[in-house]
Every structure is written in structure tokens, then in C-alpha cells.
Scaffold this motif. Structure first.
Motif, short mmCIF file in Angstrom:
data_model
loop_
_atom_site.label_atom_id
_atom_site.label_comp_id
_atom_site.label_asym_id
_atom_site.label_seq_id
_atom_site.Cartn_x
_atom_site.Cartn_y
_atom_site.Cartn_z
N LEU A 50 0.85 -1.19 0.00
CA LEU A 50 0.00 0.00 0.00
C LEU A 50 0.89 1.24 0.00
CD1 LEU A 50 -2.75 1.53 0.50
CD2 LEU A 50 -2.24 1.31 2.93
N VAL A 51 0.61 2.14 -0.93
CA VAL A 51 1.21 3.47 -0.89
C VAL A 51 0.07 4.45 -0.64
CG1 VAL A 51 2.37 5.28 -2.23
CG2 VAL A 51 3.17 2.90 -2.37
N LEU A 52 0.20 5.22 0.41
CA LEU A 52 -0.83 6.22 0.73
C LEU A 52 -0.21 7.60 0.55
CD1 LEU A 52 -3.75 6.70 1.90
CD2 LEU A 52 -2.60 7.02 4.10
N THR A 53 -0.77 8.37 -0.36
CA THR A 53 -0.21 9.69 -0.62
C THR A 53 -1.33 10.72 -0.63
OG1 THR A 53 1.20 10.96 -2.12
CG2 THR A 53 -0.28 9.37 -3.13
N GLY A 54 -0.97 11.98 -0.51
CA GLY A 54 -1.99 13.03 -0.53
C GLY A 54 -1.36 14.38 -0.28
N HIS A 55 -2.22 15.37 -0.22
CA HIS A 55 -1.79 16.74 0.02
C HIS A 55 -2.47 17.26 1.28
CE1 HIS A 55 -1.02 16.28 -4.26
NE2 HIS A 55 -0.20 17.30 -4.18
N VAL A 56 -1.83 18.22 1.93
CA VAL A 56 -2.46 18.93 3.03
C VAL A 56 -2.70 20.37 2.56
CG1 VAL A 56 -2.27 19.66 5.43
CG2 VAL A 56 -1.22 17.50 4.70
N PHE A 57 -3.94 20.84 2.73
CA PHE A 57 -4.30 22.19 2.30
C PHE A 57 -4.81 23.02 3.48
CE2 PHE A 57 -5.24 19.51 -1.48
CZ PHE A 57 -4.36 20.10 -2.38
N ARG A 91 5.82 8.10 10.05
CA ARG A 91 5.77 9.57 10.08
C ARG A 91 6.14 10.09 8.71
NH1 ARG A 91 9.63 10.76 15.19
NH2 ARG A 91 8.13 10.13 16.77
N ALA A 92 5.37 11.04 8.22
CA ALA A 92 5.72 11.68 6.96
C ALA A 92 5.63 13.19 7.15
CB ALA A 92 4.78 11.23 5.85
N ALA A 93 6.56 13.90 6.54
CA ALA A 93 6.53 15.36 6.54
C ALA A 93 6.16 15.80 5.14
CB ALA A 93 7.90 15.91 6.93
N THR A 94 5.31 16.81 5.01
CA THR A 94 4.94 17.27 3.67
C THR A 94 6.11 18.00 3.03
OG1 THR A 94 3.96 19.26 4.60
CG2 THR A 94 2.46 17.44 4.08
N ASP A 95 6.14 17.98 1.68
CA ASP A 95 7.20 18.68 0.95
C ASP A 95 6.70 20.06 0.50
OD1 ASP A 95 5.56 18.31 -1.25
OD2 ASP A 95 6.78 16.72 -2.14
N GLN A 96 7.46 20.69 -0.37
CA GLN A 96 7.11 22.05 -0.87
C GLN A 96 5.70 22.14 -1.42
OE1 GLN A 96 9.01 24.41 -0.25
NE2 GLN A 96 11.14 24.17 -0.93
N ASN A 97 5.22 21.02 -2.01
CA ASN A 97 3.89 21.01 -2.62
C ASN A 97 2.80 20.56 -1.66
OD1 ASN A 97 5.16 21.61 -5.14
ND2 ASN A 97 5.75 19.44 -5.25
N GLY A 98 3.16 20.37 -0.38
CA GLY A 98 2.18 19.91 0.59
C GLY A 98 1.88 18.43 0.46
#
Lengths: 188, 243
Positions: A50-57, A91-98
Motif C-alpha cells: 500500500l502506498v498512501l499519498t496526498g496533500h495537506v491544504f 511519520r511523513a513530513a509534507t514537501d514544498q507542494n504539501g
């Protein structure tokens, strides 16, 4: 209400913009071994990848480039316990694109009344405490409709708890801290 | 069904977070909360949602050097600044020790600069200081860090805004939802009364974030000692006391 004679809980404060030093040192190449990374489970773990990806807005729809997401899940047999290649926490930290990304195996539910899910804790500069939400899989509609925690969310907002398939073993889950389609956060 | 789920992790239900002692999501003094704090009410869940266990780090080795920030970043000497000891206990609301939990610490150096690519404050980095540490509590919930007293630094929240000196801490209790990320401050700091992040905590609970100078923790000829306890949530009373 707090019970009498109890000690007062320590209040929360924001994780701030520099949390990577302590909580994700590998993301800024700091020579200190991270306690946890984006790998909730490694290739060694049993189960379906499973790869879970997304953006934070934020409330203006602007990507949040300094958010920390922590994930907790059951393994492919429905257990919380650590096993070979499996800690069930990442734990994941968002990158420049969130954008954030976790690598894992698909969690199994513990019983018939539960849908497969991951718990997430979201923190960032500008958040004065942890926000707790839950990722359900849009393609598990039948199980979701029997899950008491999914059903605790108001019907009109349940869609914010759904991760959508974007490819084999890949799911997308966006987090909206505020505004239209604000993600459901639980009082936990 | 809920009985099955509650016993499956071996955990008791978790008492609620004391919202009256915690900051609001939107704080008019702390600007970036305005577009980031949720505006919808948090959704109430059944108590079985509280029995998710915290991550298990029991296999991870935490060394004494990990808890000594004056040593764990050395390249060619000692870090600059005032050496301090910060120690105390992790307890739950009922006063029971939380043993075997990992506490993570991060901070600015003595000049008020973080070793982070986003920090552009014009203050020197210290080649011998990372600003990160880790410690595991013993059976009585005790922990102890050796570090450098962090400096104050400016931020862009409002004109002439400065953060009081602080340490960032993160820890879990037994439950995943018992996540505590907080900041510890130093007694007598004149910036406390001007800092929107510290002031976001309701007044009655602010002193819980201020360490106490402690002569017993102070090591003669070496470093001043500060005492700071963490109080996590406890088991709920009858199944869910706030229900």
C-alpha cells in the motif's frame, strides 16, 4: 470534565516549523537516526503493498509545506503488534507542494464490524494541538457502512474520510484543515 | 463488538483531553492559526476509538548520548552556551508513572538558531550542536536530558515578535490518541507575557509549561538543573466519563 484530585494535563503547543530536527531528521539530512520514517511497513512485511499519498491544504486551498503526519494501523492479519518489517506506525513530513507519502501494507480489520483503516495525527505550524482523523478506503463501501467510527461522522462529511485508488496499491487521501470540505477530525 | 475491540489492544478506554486547559484552534494572537485551525466542531466518537495502542519502540536502542545534546552533535569540540539539565517524570492524570516511553526533544542553539534549512535568522549555527535528543523513561517514569539553554529568536507573527526560550518535546502515553507535543519554557522569561503561542494556553494552565529551577538537579560545577513533569491523560472513569 476533569475528575477531582487529578493532576492537570500538560497542554499542547504547536509542533512549529522546525519539527523535522526532532521528528524527521532524515528529511533534512541531520546526522541523527530517526525514530520512525514514511515506512509503516517494509517489503519484508506480510500483506498487500500500500502506498498512501496526498496533500495537506489550508483554508485558502494553499498547500501546507510544513505538516507532520503520523499514521497508525493494524497489519495484514488485523493485529496492532509489531512484526517482521511491520511497526504499524510511520511519520511523513509534507514537501514544498504539501505532499506526503507513506509505504505500508493494506491493514486488515479486527472483526466484522470494522472497516480497514489507518489513523492519522496531523500537526503543523499554526496548529496548536494534534488533529486526529481516519483513512477509509473508498472501494470498501460495504464495510465502511458498518463501521461505527466511520458512521460517527455526519453523513455529508464522510467523504472526507475516503482514500481513492489512483493505481495498483496506490491511494490518495487529501487533508483539508479548514474551509469547504474540511476533513473530519475526531474529538480524541 | 465494542467489548471485543476494547480488549484486543489490552488497553482501558482513555480519558478525554481536557479541552479547557488547551489552546483553541483559532487564536487571534497567533496569526497562522487563522487559515490552518479547523472551524468545524470535532466529531464525537464511541469510546472504542480510544483504545488504539501507541507505537511500540521497545526494540529501539536509546543511548545515554542520545539524551545528551552537548555530546551527540560534537564535531571538533563542545557546543557553545550555557549547559543545563532538564529532568522530571512522565505521569498520567492519576499520578501513575508512564515508564518505558520515548521522549523526543528538539530546540534552537544558544544563539537562537535552528539547524533547519527553513530557519533564516541571522544568528550563528553551532557546528557542535544538532539540537535533537531522545530519552526513554525508566519504570518510575523518570527522564533526564543534558543540553544547552536555547536562545530567544525573532519570528514574523507581528512587529518585533520574539519567541521566549523554549524546548520542544514530543511523547506518547499508552494510547495513540494520547499524543503530547508541547513546549517547555523557563521561569522568569520576560517574553512569556508577550508570546501568543504561550498565551494561547488558558491562563490557569500556563504554569504547567514552565520548568522550575531545581538545586537538587543542579550538578555542582557543571550545570543548572530544571524540573519539568509531563502529565498525560489517564484511564477513563466509567466507560466514557464525558459521554
Amino acid at each position: 470534565m476533569a475528575r477531582a484530585n487529578r493532576l492537570g494535563q500538560t497542554p499542547t503547543q504547536t509542533v512549529g516549523p522546525y519539527f523535522a530536527i526532532g521528528l524527521a531528521p532524515h528529511r533534512i539530512s541531520l546526522p541523527f537516526t530517526p525514530l520512525a520514517t514514511e515506512e509503516i511497513a517494509t517489503d519484508e512485511a506480510e500483506g498487500e503493498r500500500l502506498v498512501l499519498t496526498g496533500h495537506v491544504f489550508d483554508g485558502d486551498g494553499v498547500p501546507v509545506s510544513d505538516a507532520l503526519i503520523e499514521a497508525r494501523q493494524r497489519d495484514a492479519r488485523g493485529s496492532w503488534k509489531s512484526g517482521p518489517g511491520f511497526r504499524g506506525y510511520g511519520r511523513a513530513a509534507t514537501d514544498q507542494n504539501g505532499t506526503f507519502l507513506f509505504r505500508s501494507v493494506k491493514p486488515a480489520p479486527a472483526c466484522d464490524g470494522e472497516a480497514p483503516h489507518l489513523w492519522l495525527i496531523v500537526q503543523a505550524r499554526g496548529l496548536l494541538g494534534p488533529l486526529i482523523t481516519r483513512v477509509h478506503f473508498a472501494d470498501e463501501a460495504e464495510r465502511n457502512e458498518r463501521d461505527p467510527i466511520f458512521l460517527a461522522a455526519p453523513p455529508a462529511r464522510r467523504a472526507t474520510l475516503l482514500a481513492h485508488s489512483i493505481g495498483p496499491g496506490r491511494y490518495r487521501f487529501d487533508i483539508r484543515l479548514q474551509g469547504e470540505h474540511e476533513t473530519v477530525f475526531f474529538d480524541l | 463488538m465494542s467489548d471485543f475491540l476494547s480488549t484486543d489492544s489490552g488497553l482501558a478506554y482513555l480519558a478525554p483531553r481536557d479541552r479547557a486547559s488547551n489552546p483553541a484552534w483559532i487564536d487571534t494572537g497567533y496569526r497562522s492559526t487563522g487559515r490552518r485551525g479547523p472551524r468545524e466542531k470535532l466529531v464525537t466518537v464511541p469510546p472504542l476509538a480510544t483504545v488504539v495502542p501507541a507505537p511500540d519502540f521497545s526494540d529501539i536502542v536509546v543511548t545515554e548520548t542520545d539524551a545528551d545534546l552537548t555530546r551527540n552533535g560534537r564535531v571538533n569540540g563542545q557546543p557553545l552556551g550555557e549547559r543545563i539539565i532538564v529532568a522530571g517524570r512522565v505521569l498520567d492524570e492519576d499520578g501513575r508513572p508512564v515508564g518505558g516511553t520515548v521522549i523526543e526533544l528538539w530546540q534552537a542553539n544558544a544563539a537562537g538558531r535552528y539547524r533547519h534549512p527553513v530557519d533564516d535568522h541571522d544568528a550563528p549555527l553551532d557546528p557542535n550542536f544538532l539540537g535533537v535528543g531522545r530519552c526513554r523513561t525508566d519504570a518510575e517514569g523518570r527522564y533526564r536530558f543534558v543540553t544547552i539553554r536555547p536562545g530567544s529568536y525573532p519570528w514574523r507573527n507581528h512587529p518585533n515578535a520574539w519567541r521566549p526560550a523554549h524546548l520542544h518535546f514530543a511523547l506518547f502515553g499508552r494510547h495513540f490518541a494520547d499524543r503530547l507535543v508541547t513546549q517547555m519554557y523557563f521561569p522568569g522569561d520576560p517574553l512569556l507575557g508577550l508570546d501568543p503561542i504561550f498565551l494561547s494556553v488558558p491562563e490557569h494552565a500556563r504554569n504547567r509549561l514552565i520548568a522550575r529551577f531545581d538545586l537538587d538537579l543542579t550538578v555542582e560545577g557543571y550545570a543548572l538543573g530544571y524540573a519539568f513533569d509531563f502529565v498525560l491523560r489517564g484511564p477513563a472513569a466509567t466507560p466514557w466519563e464525558s459521554a
